[in-house]
Scaffold this active site. Structure first.
Site, PDB file in Angstrom:
ATOM      1  N   ASP A  20       0.861  -1.189   0.000  1.00 23.84           N
ATOM      2  CA  ASP A  20       0.000   0.000   0.000  1.00 23.84           C
ATOM      3  C   ASP A  20       0.893   1.232   0.000  1.00 23.84           C
ATOM      4  OD1 ASP A  20      -1.643   2.147   0.462  1.00 23.84           O
ATOM      5  OD2 ASP A  20      -2.774   1.213   2.101  1.00 23.84           O
ATOM      6  N   HIS A 135      -5.343  12.177  13.766  1.00 23.23           N
ATOM      7  CA  HIS A 135      -6.447  12.018  12.803  1.00 23.23           C
ATOM      8  C   HIS A 135      -7.555  11.101  13.330  1.00 23.23           C
ATOM      9  CE1 HIS A 135      -4.150  14.120   9.845  1.00 23.23           C
ATOM     10  NE2 HIS A 135      -3.176  13.212   9.807  1.00 23.23           N
ATOM     11  N   ASP A 193       2.214  19.291  13.102  1.00 23.72           N
ATOM     12  CA  ASP A 193       2.231  18.304  12.025  1.00 23.72           C
ATOM     13  C   ASP A 193       1.731  18.991  10.748  1.00 23.72           C
ATOM     14  OD1 ASP A 193       2.022  14.983  11.755  1.00 23.72           O
ATOM     15  OD2 ASP A 193       0.732  16.072  10.353  1.00 23.72           O
ATOM     16  N   HIS A 195      -0.248  17.844   8.541  1.00 22.37           N
ATOM     17  CA  HIS A 195      -1.635  17.508   8.226  1.00 22.37           C
ATOM     18  C   HIS A 195      -2.570  18.095   9.277  1.00 22.37           C
ATOM     19  CE1 HIS A 195       0.769  14.134   6.454  1.00 22.37           C
ATOM     20  NE2 HIS A 195      -0.038  14.368   5.421  1.00 22.37           N
ATOM     21  N   ASP A 286       6.490  15.970   9.728  1.00 22.73           N
ATOM     22  CA  ASP A 286       6.307  15.971   8.277  1.00 22.73           C
ATOM     23  C   ASP A 286       6.173  17.409   7.766  1.00 22.73           C
ATOM     24  OD1 ASP A 286       3.870  16.271   9.572  1.00 22.73           O
ATOM     25  OD2 ASP A 286       2.991  14.424   8.775  1.00 22.73           O
ATOM     26  N   TYR A 326       8.229  11.575   8.093  1.00 23.10           N
ATOM     27  CA  TYR A 326       8.495  10.371   7.294  1.00 23.10           C
ATOM     28  C   TYR A 326       9.837  10.390   6.587  1.00 23.10           C
ATOM     29  CZ  TYR A 326       3.675  10.227   8.612  1.00 23.10           C
ATOM     30  OH  TYR A 326       2.546  10.256   9.366  1.00 23.10           O
TER      31      TYR A 326
HETATM   32  N1  Q9C Z   1      -0.164  12.230  -0.463  1.00 22.25           N
HETATM   33  C1  Q9C Z   1       0.088  11.592   9.842  1.00 22.25           C
HETATM   34  O1  Q9C Z   1       0.991  12.290   9.441  1.00 22.25           O
HETATM   35  N2  Q9C Z   1      -2.003  10.073   3.050  1.00 22.25           N
HETATM   36  N3  Q9C Z   1      -0.781  11.031   9.011  1.00 22.25           N
HETATM   37  C2  Q9C Z   1      -2.058  11.313   2.383  1.00 22.25           C
HETATM   38  C3  Q9C Z   1      -1.318  12.430   0.318  1.00 22.25           C
HETATM   39  C4  Q9C Z   1      -2.346  10.027   4.430  1.00 22.25           C
HETATM   40  C5  Q9C Z   1      -0.700  11.279   7.599  1.00 22.25           C
HETATM   41  C6  Q9C Z   1      -1.798  11.153   0.937  1.00 22.25           C
HETATM   42  C7  Q9C Z   1      -1.392  10.737   5.323  1.00 22.25           C
HETATM   43  C8  Q9C Z   1      -1.657  10.493   6.794  1.00 22.25           C
HETATM   44  C9  Q9C Z   1      -0.047  11.296  11.281  1.00 22.25           C
HETATM   45 ZN    ZN Z   2       1.144  14.353   9.380  1.00 20.23          ZN
END
Ligand code: Q9C
Ligand code: ZN
Length: 741
Positions: A20, A135, A193, A195, A286, A326
């Site tokens: 994935d 999230h 973060d 996001h 990130d 990441y």
């Molecule tokens: N390229 C956290 O950083 N995918 N979660 C997004 C966009 C999900 C991130 C795709 C990213 C989740 C904790």
């Molecule tokens: Zn994130």
């Protein structure tokens, strides 16, 4: 009081078992690489190591439904195909047979951290956890997150606070002290973060005791999780209106200047007004350079500054919990910067031009406009645009700029509005040492190869007082300096100054010069010196000259009270002179600024956040002098806050100059913040007085074209003053603002 590091190696167990591409970045090495780096740097060894425990069913139930918790519990016994099928029911999620155990440890780690801080076992700390949490929702896993670690910690802290709050004297907030809106103030959650932590937002959106701040990559809704409610106009609901703060980034490439500007102009004014007891950080990295998800440009050192800026809140009670991040190298380095700062080390200087991009300013502005109805600290500045733009004669206190320094400066707002790392506005200042600092940002790899730029000096903080007071209580590692500069040398520096002829003044000068040399040689990081009041201005003058001639490239001098600008101060851009306590607001040049001492705590805060720190971060000094001169009028906690925040500059190389008859309490409190302790809370902040606001807005109008970090556009123009826009442009805000009007 120390720093906790909460961890358990079982949290490396959960991992993706099938293919994935979206989920593969959330892997065990995130923790192992980070921990290895913390050990390499000797940071782990300096922390109080706590082994994470599992959160109980009841604790998970603070935030999640019982059905959801038992659903996750059942994943322990599922086979790979069933795990994959269940994972597919959520967005960006994988389950592993160990996920339930790991997620309980992650939530438990946050609980232990909060308990350690709220019981006073440590001042602050970091929980290194997987899976992340922000999230996750009441009955849903989302975006690699299973249980909402930070939200559970916040709910637990609230409960805990409820238990403690009737114990007399434990918290001043127990009795009549209430938030300005008549509510008890409590927890600030800062989600850095990249996001949007929509899970945290949903859980507290109607709760006025939790202020949730999140910045996130948004791209006008075209970035995951693609939510309308991630935009700046989502501000909470019901009782919680104004307690959700969203700062959407609409372009990638945001960097150090953008992040620091967001803190100074949006988060911190609200945070001081909110006056939290506890700060929780959803610490995702990130948002750092090199990360494949965020695509941002902030360097690891930036996280030292963000941490440092948060530590002035809540008496330093900051609990950070890992979320995303990441790029292993960037993640490890950024976590080290965070932990190092929690431990009290000074933040390394930021590299790159401190010029926020146009898109960042637009985002910050739209968030300020959305929050303005709920926060006094934002309203006043808007009203002030009205007051000043419409009533103050434009020629009032300004004596005009020193021509060669301001004429060929590119107005910042004429730079292209599209934002890319290469498309940065040009450096602000012509020639001189600033140009070095304004070199293009290095590529991630080369940047990340460098170790921390500032090796720790052997002595952190030195106190060089003339008549050492036995009642002066100093932290154990603060040194009382015995030495003095050579007599002939001291006399040579003193000769041009009449006020330095007296023996006491000479003695004090000798001690100051010795301390300053120790700082310039890198032996001592910060220090305090004293001088007779009559010799304060001359002593400061000598300190500036000595600093500049002995290695300082750019020297920031913050002079409080009646301290005249040294008559021979060069206009070469190497000294930024800032007098707080002048009779009137005036900018003699972009490097020589004076403003009256704010009358109210609220005015003092907006002076620091809205003027002093933007100038200081824009200037990027390598030495800071802060002088409390005659009539400075600062109370201990205010002086401590100023010193604590200035310590974020110049790698913490701050020399504080006090008057000899200052109280031992003042010297003690300054020594403690200079060595890295948190300043005491100022308590509920009063609003700024109209005069305070006028002075600030006047100077901002004068200096904004030259100092990009000052820029905040007039908020809620239509809402506050229909005519303000016109007044501002026509009278004193016109330069470089073509797009606005
Ligand atoms: N390229 C956290 O950083 N995918 N979660 C997004 C966009 C999900 C991130 C795709 C990213 C989740 C904790
Ligand atoms: Zn994130």
């Amino acid at each position: 009081m120390g720093t906790a590091l909460v961890y358990h190696e079982d949290m490396t167990a959960t991992r993706l078992l099938w293919d994935d591409p979206e989920c593969e970045i959330e892997r065990p090495e995130r923790l192992t690489a980070t921990l290895d780096r913390l050990r390499q740097r000797g940071l782990e060894q300096r922390c109080l190591r706590l082994s994470a425990r599992e959160a109980s069913k009841e604790e998970l139930g603070l935030v999640h439904s019982p059905e959801y918790v038992s659903l996750v519990r059942k994943t322990q016994v599922l086979g790979e195909e069933e795990l994959q099928a269940l994972s597919g029911q959520f967005d960006a999620i994988y389950f592993h047979p160990s996920t339930f155990h790991c997620a309980r440890l992650a939530a438990g780690a946050g609980l232990q951290l909060v308990d350690a801080v709220l019981t006073g076992a440590v001042r602050n700390g970091l929980a290194l956890v997987r899976p992340p949490g922000h999230h996750s929702q009441r009955a849903a896993a989302n975006g690699f997150c299973v249980f909402n670690n930070v939200a559970i910690a916040a709910a637990h802290a609230k409960q805990k606070h409820g238990l403690h709050r009737c114990v007399p004297g434990w918290l001043q907030g127990c009795g009549p002290r209430r938030h300005s809106k008549g509510r008890h103030r409590w927890i600030l959650i800062v989600d850095w973060d990249v996001h949007h932590g929509q899970g945290i937002q949903y859980l507290f959106e109607d709760d006025p005791s939790v202020l949730y701040f999140s910045w996130h990559r948004y791209e006008h809704g075209r970035f995951w999780p693609f939510l309308r409610e991630s935009d700046a106009d989502a501000v909470g609901r019901g009782q919680g209106l104004g307690f959700t703060v969203n700062l959407p980034w609409n372009q990638v490439g945001m960097g150090n200047a953008d992040y620091v500007a967001a803190f100074l102009h949006l988060l911190l004014p609200l945070a001081f007004e909110f006056d939290p007891e506890l700060v929780l950080v959803s610490a995702g990295f990130d948002s750092a350079i090199g990360d494949p998800e965020g695509q941002m440009q902030a360097t690891p050192e930036c996280f030292a500054h963000l941490t440092h800026l948060l530590q002035v809140l809540a008496s330093g009670r900051v609990c950070a919990m890992l979320e995303g991040g990441y790029h292993l190298e960037s993640l490890a380095e950024s976590v080290c910067m965070t932990v190092q700062t929690l431990l009290g080390d000074p933040a390394p200087p930021l590299s790159g031009p401190m010029v926020p991009c146009q898109s960042a300013l637009e985002s910050i502005q739209s968030a300020r406009a959305a929050q303005a109805p709920y926060w006094k600290s934002l309203q006043l500045q808007g009203q002030c645009g009205q007051v000043l733009g419409c009533r103050i004669p434009p020629q009032a206190p300004c004596s005009g700029y020193d021509s060669e320094l301001s004429l060929d400066v590119t107005p910042v707002l004429t730079s292209p509005s599209t934002h890319s790392p290469e498309g940065r506005p040009p450096p602000l200042l012509p020639g001189g040492p600033m140009c070095k600092a304004a070199a293009p940002a290095p590529a991630p790899s080369s940047l990340l190869d460098q170790p921390c730029l500032c090796p720790a000096p052997s002595v952190r903080t030195t106190v060089a007082l003339t008549a050492p007071d036995i009642t002066l209580v100093l932290p154990p590692d603060v040194i009382q300096q015995e030495g003095s500069a050579l007599r002939e040398e001291t006399e040579a520096w003193a000769r041009p100054h009449e006020s330095l002829a007296r023996k006491e003044a000479l003695t004090a000068l000798g001690k100051l010069l010795y301390l300053l040399d120790g700082m310039l040689d890198g032996q001592v990081n910060s220090g305090i010196a004293a001088t007779p009041a009559s010799a304060a201005a001359a002593t400061l003058d000598v300190a500036i000259q000595r600093g500049l001639s002995h290695g300082a490239q750019r020297l920031l001098c913050v002079a409080l009270g009646q301290l005249d600008r040294p008559p021979d101060l060069a206009h070469d851009g190497r000294t930024l002179w800032l007098n707080i306590g002048g009779k009137e607001a005036a900018a003699l040049s972009m490097f020589q600024v004076s403003t009256p001492l704010p009358v109210m705590t609220g005015g003092f805060l907006s002076c620091i956040l809205g003027l002093v720190l933007p100038l200081a971060y824009g200037f990027q000094p390598d030495l800071v002098l802060v002088a409390l001169g005659p009539g400075h009028g600062l109370q201990g906690p205010h002086a401590a806050l100023l010193a604590a925040m200035l310590r974020g500059l110049a790698g913490g190389r701050v020399l504080a100059l006090l008057e000899e008859d200052s109280t031992p309490q003042l010297a003690g409190i300054l020594a403690r913040v200079l060595r890295g302790e948190a300043p005491p809370s100022l308590g509920p902040s009063s609003v700024a007085s109209p005069e305070d606001v006028q002075a600030l807005m006047y100077l901002r109008g004068q200096l904004e074209p030259q100092w990009a970090m000052l820029q905040v556009r007039l908020i809620a123009e239509a809402w506050l003053c229909p005519g303000a826009r016109l007044c501002r442009r026509g009278r004193w805000g016109g330069q470089g603002r073509a797009s606005e009007c």
